[in-house]
Design a protein around this motif. Sequence first.
Motif, PDB file in Angstrom:
ATOM      1  N   UNK A 140       0.792  -1.253  -0.014  1.00 25.50           N
ATOM      2  CA  UNK A 140      -0.099  -0.030   0.040  1.00 25.50           C
ATOM      3  C   UNK A 140       0.836   1.174  -0.041  1.00 25.50           C
ATOM      4  N   UNK A 141       2.085   1.022   0.900  1.00 26.98           N
ATOM      5  CA  UNK A 141       2.764   2.316   0.787  1.00 26.98           C
ATOM      6  C   UNK A 141       3.526   2.657  -0.543  1.00 26.98           C
ATOM      7  N   UNK A 142       3.953   1.626  -1.246  1.00 26.13           N
ATOM      8  CA  UNK A 142       4.239   1.800  -2.578  1.00 26.13           C
ATOM      9  C   UNK A 142       3.060   2.263  -3.596  1.00 26.13           C
ATOM     10  N   UNK A 143       2.331   1.621  -3.510  1.00 28.44           N
ATOM     11  CA  UNK A 143       1.031   2.146  -4.327  1.00 28.44           C
ATOM     12  C   UNK A 143       0.567   3.742  -4.254  1.00 28.44           C
ATOM     13  N   UNK A 144       0.636   4.035  -3.022  1.00 27.18           N
ATOM     14  CA  UNK A 144       0.024   5.531  -2.767  1.00 27.18           C
ATOM     15  C   UNK A 144       1.421   6.394  -2.740  1.00 27.18           C
ATOM     16  N   UNK A 145       2.718   5.771  -3.202  1.00 28.58           N
ATOM     17  CA  UNK A 145       4.029   6.577  -3.382  1.00 28.58           C
ATOM     18  C   UNK A 145       4.163   7.379  -1.883  1.00 28.58           C
ATOM     19  N   UNK A 146       3.773   6.935  -0.930  1.00 30.54           N
ATOM     20  CA  UNK A 146       4.337   7.180   0.522  1.00 30.54           C
ATOM     21  C   UNK A 146       3.376   8.604   0.854  1.00 30.54           C
ATOM     22  N   UNK A 147       2.366   8.865   0.202  1.00 28.63           N
ATOM     23  CA  UNK A 147       1.386   9.898   0.246  1.00 28.63           C
ATOM     24  C   UNK A 147      -0.052   9.467   0.858  1.00 28.63           C
ATOM     25  N   UNK A 148      -0.275   9.591   2.065  1.00 27.66           N
ATOM     26  CA  UNK A 148      -1.498   8.905   2.602  1.00 27.66           C
ATOM     27  C   UNK A 148      -2.653   9.720   2.140  1.00 27.66           C
ATOM     28  N   UNK A 275      14.437   6.286  -7.594  1.00 25.82           N
ATOM     29  CA  UNK A 275      14.224   5.602  -6.458  1.00 25.82           C
ATOM     30  C   UNK A 275      13.712   6.575  -5.447  1.00 25.82           C
ATOM     31  N   UNK A 276      12.766   6.319  -4.766  1.00 25.53           N
ATOM     32  CA  UNK A 276      12.173   7.305  -3.690  1.00 25.53           C
ATOM     33  C   UNK A 276      12.312   6.618  -2.513  1.00 25.53           C
ATOM     34  N   UNK A 277      12.210   7.535  -1.327  1.00 23.68           N
ATOM     35  CA  UNK A 277      12.352   6.926  -0.179  1.00 23.68           C
ATOM     36  C   UNK A 277      11.121   6.118   0.101  1.00 23.68           C
TER      37      UNK A 277
END
Length: 308
Positions: A140-148, A275-277
């Motif tokens: 989920x964290x990857x799919x939302x690109x770290x943006x809740x 590559x992002x955090x």
Amino acid sequence: MTHKYTNLKIYLLMIMATFFWAGAFIAAKLGVYELSPTILTFLRMGIAAVIIFPIMVIKLGTNWKLKKNEIKIVLATSIVGMIGYHMFFFTALKYTTASNASMINATNPLITAVLASLFASERITPKKIAMLLLAFCGVVYIIIAGNINSLATLVLNKGDFIMLCGTFLWAVYGIIVKKAVPIMGPLKLTTYTFLFCALIMAPFAIFAFATTNAFSVGINPYIAVIYMAIFPTVIGYSIQQYAIAQIGPSKASLFINLVPIISTILAVIFLNEHIRSYHLIGATMIITAVIVYNHSGFLIKKDKSVQD
């Protein structure tokens, strides 16, 4: 000394296979720009079948022929595992990055475990449930690109969800294979799965060739699909089967966890992906969950011998 040398050779071979599997995400990403998922699936499985079929005949002798009761098994593995997975896989790469796809695909062992618990009566402990949740959070964290906030606005990448569907089908395929291997053997099952996939996809691929510009795209997409057919499919499979026979499935499966890491590095080098955090955080969660889930007994009971 000989035993250590043999193990070292197997480990080096598995690392090489891991590079081949990781490279498949890069080659597929390059191929989907010019060729349809239908053509890519047909060519990958067709070329692999042509290569591996004579190997099967030589190794199995008189047992290479397909029996009537094995046809339904091969139909299931080819439709679910080869056609289903690859159509989702190649389609997903039209919309998402190779690094995202490889990280999402890394959850396959955990999805397989959930399906096995539901349909094969395999027990899942509370500790393993925690690892499943950890991996889910990583995806989920990857799919939302770290943006809740993207969860609330539903600004999500459909390619990631398509890849997740493909990963689910590959897990279903894994459950079918686990039951089918004792009946057919791994080499025979895999060979006919490739062959049936190519035969089923042939009319659709012919139509795609006739209605698209597949003949005028140049040679590079075809080099990419030849790579996928030979190196990750035929050679990677052969190395994996040899490693399983020598060091056992548990040790051999550890190397598969390197695939998302290597594919991400290759994506940066060859596809100029960034590559992002959130990639690092999500991948760490997924890989940790997979390793702990599959090897928790080994990690906790170090003083006891483990049979693979």
